[in-house]
Design an enzyme around this catalytic site. Structure first.
Site, short mmCIF file in Angstrom:
data_model
loop_
_atom_site.label_atom_id
_atom_site.label_comp_id
_atom_site.label_asym_id
_atom_site.label_seq_id
_atom_site.Cartn_x
_atom_site.Cartn_y
_atom_site.Cartn_z
N GLY A 192 62.77 26.74 30.60
CA GLY A 192 61.56 26.42 29.21
C GLY A 192 61.16 28.28 29.32
N GLN A 203 57.17 35.70 26.59
CA GLN A 203 57.64 35.94 28.30
C GLN A 203 59.31 36.65 26.94
OE1 GLN A 203 59.02 31.77 29.25
NE2 GLN A 203 58.73 32.57 31.36
N CYS A 261 59.09 30.21 37.40
CA CYS A 261 59.39 30.92 36.08
C CYS A 261 59.90 32.14 35.24
CB CYS A 261 57.81 31.48 35.98
SG CYS A 261 56.86 32.18 34.22
N LEU A 262 60.49 31.35 34.54
CA LEU A 262 61.66 33.45 34.81
C LEU A 262 60.76 34.88 34.63
CD1 LEU A 262 64.32 31.93 31.11
CD2 LEU A 262 64.68 32.79 34.28
N HIS A 269 53.38 24.27 31.22
CA HIS A 269 54.27 25.22 31.68
C HIS A 269 53.94 26.14 30.36
CE1 HIS A 269 55.77 28.50 34.54
NE2 HIS A 269 56.47 28.51 33.38
N GLU A 270 54.93 25.62 29.63
CA GLU A 270 55.30 26.51 27.68
C GLU A 270 54.05 27.05 27.42
OE1 GLU A 270 57.58 28.89 29.36
OE2 GLU A 270 58.79 27.09 30.58
N HIS A 275 51.86 29.71 28.84
CA HIS A 275 52.36 30.93 28.17
C HIS A 275 51.58 31.76 27.06
CE1 HIS A 275 55.08 32.26 31.60
NE2 HIS A 275 55.31 31.66 31.47
ZN LIG Z 1 56.73 30.57 32.98
#
Ligand SMILES: [Zn+2]
Length: 169
Positions: free
Chosen positions: A46, A51, A91-92, A133-134, A137
């Site tokens: 995701g 991000q 998470c990236l 989660h996304e 962000h």
């Molecule tokens: Zn994340």
């Protein structure tokens, strides 16, 4: 298409609240394609626009093994949620870091597709985790915000160590 660079915690830009998308044009479609390319290149499941330092309400998800179930949610809003689950999240923006977070088991969201068409999407289990989660962000929130201060500081120390190792490798 192009791979965009991903902001890493504690970059303060990750705390930006995203604005709603109001123009559904070719640039938006290009941006969505770039987000998928970026997410797939980083082996993520995701990615939120925040991000990649674009502060608009766009997120992409693909939790399939085959990387063939792309989901795009634009201007997503949770309209219903139910139950609870604990899931180990990564998470990236936190390379190498994983932590258990409690979230709703099921979510129902109202969103738009890249053409601006409204739709309702329902997710359960890991997919519901990814959606929540996304969406966080886009509010400037990250998954470690859910942890106790002690747990968070231990994990962030580990992240720092990981980063130093990566830099010296
Ligand atoms: Zn994340």
């Amino acid at each position: 298409m192009s791979v965009l660079s991903i902001l890493e915690f504690p970059d303060p830009r990750l705390r930006t609240r995203a604005a709603p998308v109001s123009v559904f044009d070719a640039n938006l479609k290009q941006f969505v394609a770039d987000m998928f390319e970026t997410m797939y290149a980083a082996n993520g499941v995701g990615l939120a626009a925040t991000q990649v330092n674009v502060h608009q309400r766009v997120l992409v998800i693909d939790m399939s093994e085959e990387r063939n179930q792309p989901l795009v949610l634009i201007n997503a809003e949770i309209v219903a949620k139910d139950g609870a689950q604990v899931y180990q999240e990564g998470c990236l923006s936190f390379p190498g870091l994983y932590a258990d977070v409690t979230r709703a088991l099921k979510v129902k969201v109202k969103a738009q597709d890249p053409d601006g068409k409204d739709f309702v999407y329902e997710a359960e289990g890991p997919l519901a985790v990814a959606v929540q989660h996304e969406m966080d962000h886009l509010e400037g929130k990250v998954f470690v915000d859910y942890l106790s201060p002690l747990k968070r500081s231990l994990l962030l120390k580990r992240l720092e160590k990981h980063r130093k190792q990566a830099a010296s490798a």
